[in-house]
Design a protein around this motif. Structure first.
Motif, PDB file in Angstrom:
ATOM      1  N   SER A 292      -8.927   7.886   6.753  1.00 20.41           N
ATOM      2  CA  SER A 292      -8.125   9.208   6.588  1.00 20.41           C
ATOM      3  C   SER A 292      -7.129   9.423   5.594  1.00 20.41           C
ATOM      4  O   SER A 292      -6.741  10.421   5.075  1.00 20.41           O
TER       5      SER A 292
ATOM      6  N   GLU B   4     -14.283   0.635   4.443  1.00 18.38           N
ATOM      7  CA  GLU B   4     -12.759   0.368   4.693  1.00 18.38           C
ATOM      8  C   GLU B   4     -12.560  -1.259   4.933  1.00 18.38           C
ATOM      9  O   GLU B   4     -13.320  -1.715   5.533  1.00 18.38           O
TER      10      GLU B   4
ATOM     11  N   THR C 164     -15.029   8.002   2.523  1.00 21.67           N
ATOM     12  CA  THR C 164     -14.670   6.956   3.361  1.00 21.67           C
ATOM     13  C   THR C 164     -14.060   7.313   4.581  1.00 21.67           C
ATOM     14  O   THR C 164     -14.023   8.228   4.974  1.00 21.67           O
TER      15      THR C 164
ATOM     16  N   THR D 124     -13.219  12.578   4.139  1.00 23.94           N
ATOM     17  CA  THR D 124     -13.331  11.114   5.047  1.00 23.94           C
ATOM     18  C   THR D 124     -13.672  11.517   6.430  1.00 23.94           C
ATOM     19  O   THR D 124     -13.511  12.569   6.967  1.00 23.94           O
TER      20      THR D 124
END
Length: 230
Positions: free
Chosen positions: A163, A136, A160, A173
């Motif tokens: 979101s 991120e 990841t 996510t």
């Protein structure tokens, strides 16, 4: 009277350089100590305090969830911006978790939008990657539409903490509940306006997390999401 820095590390670093006296509350910084924003989480010292977007085992948990959906992987692709201070901490944690699973990491480093090309993404797949892990940062977030499109074209399941990737096609996510952190930041602003010094407000780590699983993507990729995970 108070400055509030939004998502990421670069904004609070710029504010810190601009003023040594006006209180600054940051909302979601991956590694406040590594970014030299505060001396420690418990005692920030200077005129900055706020909320960290990182917990000690976040990357390990993300990889665990990804491996639960896509087991028996040998190589995981990792998209990251090496110029973001948080990336070094996140990658260190991810390597530790990958070693436990016997997984090799294939890095795709991007410093600007032009670095994200179809050929470079395809090279990650050619190197053996069977999924994509996005670390991120504001650059990765701004490129989410392009990253999702390229990953989906290459049939790469993605994980990841951002979101915003979920509705665009990422498989999963998992990360801090950022709106919750913004609300908690508002409480810090209120306390500072009532006279509390930033140095007396510890930097807080996330307490709420959100897990998103895109079942449409899972079906398209032929992935059976474990019922226990759902």
């Amino acid at each position: 009277d108070v400055l509030v820095a939004g998502f990421g590390t670069l904004v609070p670093k710029a504010l810190k350089a601009a003023t040594p006296s006006i209180p600054i509350v940051f909302t979601a910084v991956g590694d406040p100590i590594g970014a030299d924003l505060v001396q420690s989480l418990g005692r920030p010292e200077g005129n900055l305090t706020g909320f960290s977007g990182q917990s000690a085992d976040l990357k390990g948990k993300q990889l665990q969830l990804l491996m639960a959906c896509v087991p028996n992987q040998k190589t995981v692709g990792v998209l990251l911006n090496p110029d973001t201070p948080y990336s070094a901490l996140a990658l260190k944690q991810l390597r530790t978790a990958a070693d436990q699973y016997g997984v090799r990491l294939e890095l795709l480093e991007i410093r600007k939008p032009a670095d994200l090309t179809e050929s470079r993404m395809a090279a990650v797949v050619a190197a053996g990657a069977t999924s994509l892990f996005v670390i991120e940062d504001p650059l990765a977030n701004s490129l989410r539409t392009m990253v999702n499109a390229q990953a989906n074209q290459l049939r790469l399941p993605m994980m990841t903490g951002l979101s915003e990737y979920g509705p665009l096609g990422a498989l999963m996510t998992y990360g801090p509940d950022v709106p919750d952190m913004y609300g908690r930041a508002a409480e810090y602003v209120d306390r500072i306006l009532k006279g509390t010094s930033p140095r007396d407000l510890p930097v807080q780590q996330p307490t709420k997390f959100r897990l998103v699983v895109n079942l449409k993507t899972a079906k398209a990729l032929g992935i059976d999401v474990p019922p226990t995970l759902l």
